[in-house]
Every structure is written in structure tokens, then in C-alpha cells.
Scaffold this active site. Structure first.
Site, PDB file in Angstrom:
ATOM      1  N   GLY A 138       0.758  -1.454   0.031  1.00  0.00           N
ATOM      2  CA  GLY A 138      -0.100   0.018  -0.131  1.00  0.00           C
ATOM      3  C   GLY A 138       0.907   1.220   0.071  1.00  0.00           C
ATOM      4  N   ASP A 141       1.101   3.758   3.862  1.00  0.00           N
ATOM      5  CA  ASP A 141      -0.184   4.586   3.710  1.00  0.00           C
ATOM      6  C   ASP A 141      -0.944   4.882   4.635  1.00  0.00           C
ATOM      7  OD1 ASP A 141      -0.536   1.750   4.344  1.00  0.00           O
ATOM      8  OD2 ASP A 141      -1.560   1.126   2.622  1.00  0.00           O
ATOM      9  N   ASP A 157      -3.207   2.372  11.885  1.00  0.00           N
ATOM     10  CA  ASP A 157      -4.623   2.046  12.322  1.00  0.00           C
ATOM     11  C   ASP A 157      -4.428   1.680  13.591  1.00  0.00           C
ATOM     12  OD1 ASP A 157      -7.303   1.349  11.885  1.00  0.00           O
ATOM     13  OD2 ASP A 157      -6.869  -0.858  11.670  1.00  0.00           O
ATOM     14  N   THR A 202       1.675  -2.926  12.930  1.00  0.00           N
ATOM     15  CA  THR A 202       2.453  -2.926  11.914  1.00  0.00           C
ATOM     16  C   THR A 202       3.653  -2.299  12.110  1.00  0.00           C
ATOM     17  OG1 THR A 202       0.524  -3.749  10.403  1.00  0.00           O
ATOM     18  CG2 THR A 202       2.746  -3.130   9.261  1.00  0.00           C
ATOM     19  N   LEU A 203       3.520  -0.766  12.039  1.00  0.00           N
ATOM     20  CA  LEU A 203       4.753   0.001  12.080  1.00  0.00           C
ATOM     21  C   LEU A 203       5.588   0.039  13.381  1.00  0.00           C
ATOM     22  CD1 LEU A 203       4.786   3.546  10.411  1.00  0.00           C
ATOM     23  CD2 LEU A 203       5.326   1.203   9.546  1.00  0.00           C
ATOM     24  N   LYS A 235      -5.582   6.981  11.332  1.00  0.00           N
ATOM     25  CA  LYS A 235      -6.786   6.876  12.114  1.00  0.00           C
ATOM     26  C   LYS A 235      -6.426   6.613  13.572  1.00  0.00           C
ATOM     27  CE  LYS A 235      -9.176   3.377   9.048  1.00  0.00           C
ATOM     28  NZ  LYS A 235      -9.613   2.170   8.744  1.00  0.00           N
TER      29      LYS A 235
HETATM   30  P1  IMP Z   1      -2.135  -1.696  11.795  1.00  0.00           P
HETATM   31  O1  IMP Z   1      -1.038  -2.360  11.873  1.00  0.00           O
HETATM   32  O2  IMP Z   1      -3.482  -1.794  12.341  1.00  0.00           O
HETATM   33  O3  IMP Z   1      -1.528  -0.014  11.850  1.00  0.00           O
HETATM   34  O4  IMP Z   1      -2.433  -1.663  10.310  1.00  0.00           O
HETATM   35  C1  IMP Z   1      -1.939  -1.078   9.168  1.00  0.00           C
HETATM   36  C2  IMP Z   1      -2.478  -1.516   8.022  1.00  0.00           C
HETATM   37  O5  IMP Z   1      -3.697  -2.083   7.840  1.00  0.00           O
HETATM   38  C3  IMP Z   1      -2.169  -0.838   6.625  1.00  0.00           C
HETATM   39  O6  IMP Z   1      -0.722  -0.785   6.061  1.00  0.00           O
HETATM   40  C4  IMP Z   1      -3.168  -1.310   5.754  1.00  0.00           C
HETATM   41  O7  IMP Z   1      -2.605  -2.145   4.830  1.00  0.00           O
HETATM   42  C5  IMP Z   1      -4.243  -1.887   6.500  1.00  0.00           C
HETATM   43  N1  IMP Z   1      -5.539  -0.956   6.680  1.00  0.00           N
HETATM   44  C6  IMP Z   1      -5.723  -0.405   7.989  1.00  0.00           C
HETATM   45  N2  IMP Z   1      -6.934   0.501   7.712  1.00  0.00           N
HETATM   46  C7  IMP Z   1      -7.317   0.290   6.378  1.00  0.00           C
HETATM   47  C8  IMP Z   1      -8.545   0.692   5.564  1.00  0.00           C
HETATM   48  O8  IMP Z   1      -9.162   1.579   5.911  1.00  0.00           O
HETATM   49  N3  IMP Z   1      -8.475   0.133   4.223  1.00  0.00           N
HETATM   50  C9  IMP Z   1      -7.395  -0.489   3.793  1.00  0.00           C
HETATM   51  N4  IMP Z   1      -6.489  -0.968   4.521  1.00  0.00           N
HETATM   52  C10 IMP Z   1      -6.405  -0.558   5.804  1.00  0.00           C
HETATM   53 MG    MG Z   2      -0.385  -1.700   4.300  1.00  0.00          MG
END
Ligand code: IMP
Ligand code: MG
Length: 185
Positions: free
Chosen positions: A46, A103, A106, A110-111, A134
Site C-alpha cells: 500500500g 499508507d 490504524d 505493523t509500524l 486513523k
Molecule cells: P495497523 O497495523 O493496524 O496499523 O495496520 C496498518 C495496515 O492495515 C495498513 O498498512 C493497511 O494495509 C491496513 N489498513 C488499515 N486500515 C485500512 C483501511 O481503511 N483500508 C485498507 N487497508 C487498511
Molecule cells: Mg499496508
């Protein structure tokens, strides 16, 4: 996969507004890293779309690397703390000024896991540039240096963000109408 128009609730960020903001971010990064060895690490898949447009707006010399991450656990749309590197960077980041380009942040799992893995390689600095944040969904803290847009807790797609791997190539960010989208399995 059906036509996205069937479940597009609204265009949240237009192509023009994305490009305008990315131009600003590029200028800010160019100033902040002037005279430094800048290495962008783009998070697959992404983050690539944002990374490419950002690079066009960074006017100091810099290089780019890619890192593929897969988080597994509950469902494809929720990430967990279990993060695995599926494709690793190919250069040594020791003493480099590293900027992670993603991208969306959330939950932050991940990061924060990527940051942990990179820190032990002793970069000169390690910062995060995310197109979307978010913040209301955050479970683990991620220090964000550059952010394109703060968004509400809505499922978005386009410009790198996928719905079951589709629609990454759209030039805008749209909101999914979850009442109208039927996931395929
Ligand atoms: P985290 O580890 O929850 O911060 O997730 C981040 C990853 O979740 C991003 O790199 C996206 O691939 C995916 N993601 C989170 N929210 C969305 C969304 O609204 N649309 C699509 N992908 C999302
Ligand atoms: Mg991603």
C-alpha cells in the site's frame, strides 16, 4: 471483483487534494533532510503509490528501499502484533537517516513492529511518514513525524489501500459502504 462504484460511499480525499498535500510533505521533508543521507523505506504494497508521488516532490538526493510485511491473525482487515517480514530491505541502514513511508496507520501494530526491527540496525535517525492516520484506532503508540491526513474510523480504499487486494490504483481515497460491500471468500 465488482465495480467499486457499487459500494463507494463517498470520495474522502480527491486526487487534487492528495497531490497538493503530498507536494507540501515533499517540500517539508526536503528542508528537514537537507545535507543528510535520506533513505526512504516504503512499506509494500500500500505504501508504494504514496512513496512514488512523494519522491517526485523531494528535491534532495535520496534513495528508496522496500519492505514487505504480513500480519497474520484475525481476518485480513485487522492487524495483530504478529508481524512477519515477507521482503526485507537490501541495504545497510546503519548511520542513514531512515524515513518509513506507509499508507495508513490504524492499530499501529505493523509500524511499531517494523520500527523495533529497524532500530537494532542503528540508523542515524528513524522517522515515520504516513499518508493517513486513523488515530482513534490506535492500540500501540507510533511516533509520527509527517502525516498527510487524519481520518475518522472508516474503511477506506484507493491510492494504495486495497479491498481484498483490489483498487490500489485508484487516484483518490474512497470510503466503503459496508452495507453494500459483500466480501468474497
Ligand atoms: P495497523 O497495523 O493496524 O496499523 O495496520 C496498518 C495496515 O492495515 C495498513 O498498512 C493497511 O494495509 C491496513 N489498513 C488499515 N486500515 C485500512 C483501511 O481503511 N483500508 C485498507 N487497508 C487498511
Ligand atoms: Mg499496508
Amino acid at each position: 471483483m465488482e465495480d467499486y462504484k457499487n459500494f463507494l460511499k463517498e470520495v474522502l480525499i480527491t486526487r487534487e487534494n492528495l497531490q497538493k498535500r503530498i507536494t507540501e510533505l515533499g517540500e517539508e521533508i526536503s528542508q528537514d533532510y537537507e545535507g543528510k543521507e535520506l533513505l526512504l523505506i516504503s512499506i509494500l504494497r500500500g505504501g508504494v503509490f504514496f512513496t512514488v508521488d512523494l519522491m517526485k516532490n523531494i528535491d534532495i538526493p535520496h534513495v528508496v528501499e522496500f519492505m514487505g510485511i504480513s500480519s497474520y491473525g484475525i481476518g485480513a482487515r485487522e492487524s495483530t502484533g504478529n508481524v512477519r517480514i515477507t521482503y526485507d530491505i537490501q541495504t545497510n541502514i546503519k548511520d542513514k537517516h531512515v524515513l518509513l513511508v506507509e499508507d495508513i496507520i490504524d492499530s499501529g501494530h505493523t509500524l511499531s513492529s517494523v520500527i523495533e526491527k529497524l532500530r537494532i540496525q542503528h540508523p542515524a535517525s528513524l522517522e515515520v511518514c504516513t499518508l493517513l492516520d486513523k488515530a482513534s484506532r490506535r492500540e500501540v503508540d507510533v511516533p509520527i513525524r509527517y502525516c498527510g491526513f487524519d481520518i475518522e474510523d472508516k474503511f477506506v480504499f484507493g491510492y494504495g489501500l486495497d479491498i481484498d487486494e483490489y483498487f490500489r490504483g485508484l487516484p483518490f481515497i474512497g470510503v466503503v459502504d459496508l452495507d453494500k460491500y459483500e466480501p468474497e471468500d
